[in-house]
Structures are given as structure tokens and as C-alpha cells.
Design an enzyme around this catalytic site. Sequence first.
Site, PDB file in Angstrom:
ATOM      1  N   GLY A 130       8.067  -9.578   8.467  1.00 22.73           N
ATOM      2  CA  GLY A 130       6.687  -9.120   8.411  1.00 22.73           C
ATOM      3  C   GLY A 130       5.704  -9.935   9.220  1.00 22.73           C
ATOM      4  N   ASP A 131       6.116 -11.130   9.645  1.00 28.47           N
ATOM      5  CA  ASP A 131       5.247 -11.962  10.485  1.00 28.47           C
ATOM      6  C   ASP A 131       6.127 -12.864  11.337  1.00 28.47           C
ATOM      7  OD1 ASP A 131       3.023 -13.107  11.626  1.00 28.47           O
ATOM      8  OD2 ASP A 131       2.511 -14.352   9.901  1.00 28.47           O
ATOM      9  N   LEU A 132       7.072 -12.242  12.051  1.00 27.98           N
ATOM     10  CA  LEU A 132       8.068 -12.998  12.796  1.00 27.98           C
ATOM     11  C   LEU A 132       7.524 -13.405  14.167  1.00 27.98           C
ATOM     12  CD1 LEU A 132      10.982 -13.837  11.996  1.00 27.98           C
ATOM     13  CD2 LEU A 132      11.808 -12.007  13.490  1.00 27.98           C
ATOM     14  N   ASN A 178       6.317 -18.864  13.524  1.00 30.64           N
ATOM     15  CA  ASN A 178       7.078 -18.916  12.273  1.00 30.64           C
ATOM     16  C   ASN A 178       8.586 -19.047  12.473  1.00 30.64           C
ATOM     17  OD1 ASN A 178       4.853 -18.748  10.547  1.00 30.64           O
ATOM     18  ND2 ASN A 178       4.783 -16.525  10.707  1.00 30.64           N
TER      19      ASN A 178
END
Length: 271
Positions: free
Chosen positions: A173-175, A179
Amino acid sequence: MDRLMAGVDADQLTVLEGQFHQVVIGPDRVVCLPRTEAAASRLPRRAALLRLLDGFGLGFPTPLPLQESAEPPYLVLSRVPGAPLEKEALEDPRVAEAVAAQYVTLLSDLARIGAEESVRASLSAPRDHWRRFAVDVRAELFGLMSDGGRVRAERELGALDGLPHVASAVVHGDLGAENVLWEWQDGLPRLGGVIDWDEATIGDPAEDLAAISAGYGDGFLGRVLAMGGWEDDTLLARIATIRATFALQQALSAHQDGDAEELADGLSGYR
């Protein structure tokens, strides 16, 4: 903080500001301090998810919860080794090839555990996820946009209507590049781990592929797709459609969390 980072000198600490948390990084642990009440309410789910992921033998490290508190709210996690990879590093073909191969492994692992019943039960997402997103953007953000901004947003939201419902994998979801952490060995990066699982759900791998594209460009995305055997026009269309909504996703999350700075940044192209 003196207690949570006992024995650690102040000059060994790094403080970062994320969208949802202020993060204090020490030599072997990380303290997540929520910036808003909404972020604080999500800490227990985050800790539970990280414990769940740890049990599935992923091919890369994820943070492990060490300590948590509701009042004051915080979460202490083990520190995942490595640092984000700069886009310029991929100009070396050997580096790009090695990194792409490890992204394929990462995404394949997420698809594998996405078939596990316990994971699907914990991370299930509604079938009308994108419809709800579009409704919320129109209701909460359109009043903050210029006329031209609303036209642009309407075009991007309208494209979501054509997305099929895909729920085949765990989606981080927030790659984004920040991250995914890497360590260098023998002149090549090795995946150190993946952090910040706040947005994880069961969904379409195109979401994570869109984040890879946003971080490292379409050329590198093409390398990942080719290596994974994922080259098809339908997937490419889904990636492009989802990537076009990233600014709106940021703005909506920030608006709902009361984060004025992130809201302004997300809406900068709509005002």
C-alpha cells in the site's frame, strides 16, 4: 524517550517525520510516535499485522513489535537494516538487474501469503474500495480545489470505474522507495527489509507496482514486469490508473488525519 532508548546516546538517534508518525531511529530499535489521533488508533492493528507477517517466512525482514502503549500512544519496533536506494544507483545495469530480481521475489512472496486464510481474514478489503475512495475525495476534497483541479480529479477518479476487482495478494500500500531498505554487499544492493505496513491490505498487486514506478520510473518498472513474467496490457493499464491517484490518496489520508502539511502537498496540483 530516555527510557525507551535506554543506553543510547542522543547522537546515535535519528528523527524522521512521516505522513502518519514521527519516527525516532536508534541502533537496534525504532520508536513510532503517532502525529494524529487517527494514527494512534491504528497502532494496535499495525503491531498485530507485523506479528502475523513474521510467521509466514517472508524472504525479507519486517519490523517486529517490541513494546506498545496506548497512553501515551507509541510503538517500539525492531530496526530493519539498510537504507532506501537512490534512483541514480539503477543507472548501473548490474544494480538494476539485481534490484529488479529482488523486487520480483518480494512481490511473489506477498502474492504467496495473500492466499493464506488467516492473512485474508486480517487484511480483507471491501470490493467497492475504489468507489468509496472516489466518493470520499469528492465529498471531502473537492471544496478545497480550484475548478481546474476538480476537472483533473474527476478525470482521475472516473478512470477508477474501469478497474476490475482484484484481490490476489497482500498489497503493502505504500511500497515507495523510502519504505524498501537495502544493504550493499560486494558492490550490489541486497534487500534489507520492508517497513511501514500501515496501509497493507488484500488487493491488486498493481498498487505496489505503481509505487515502484513512481519511485524508480517506468523503465525500471518494465524490467520488473519482464523479469516477473507480468507483461500484459491489462496490468499496465491498472498500474497507470492507480498511479494517477497517488496525490489524491495522500491528500485524503492527510485530510482525514488532520495533517495540514501533507494535505497541502497532496493538493498542490489541484489548486
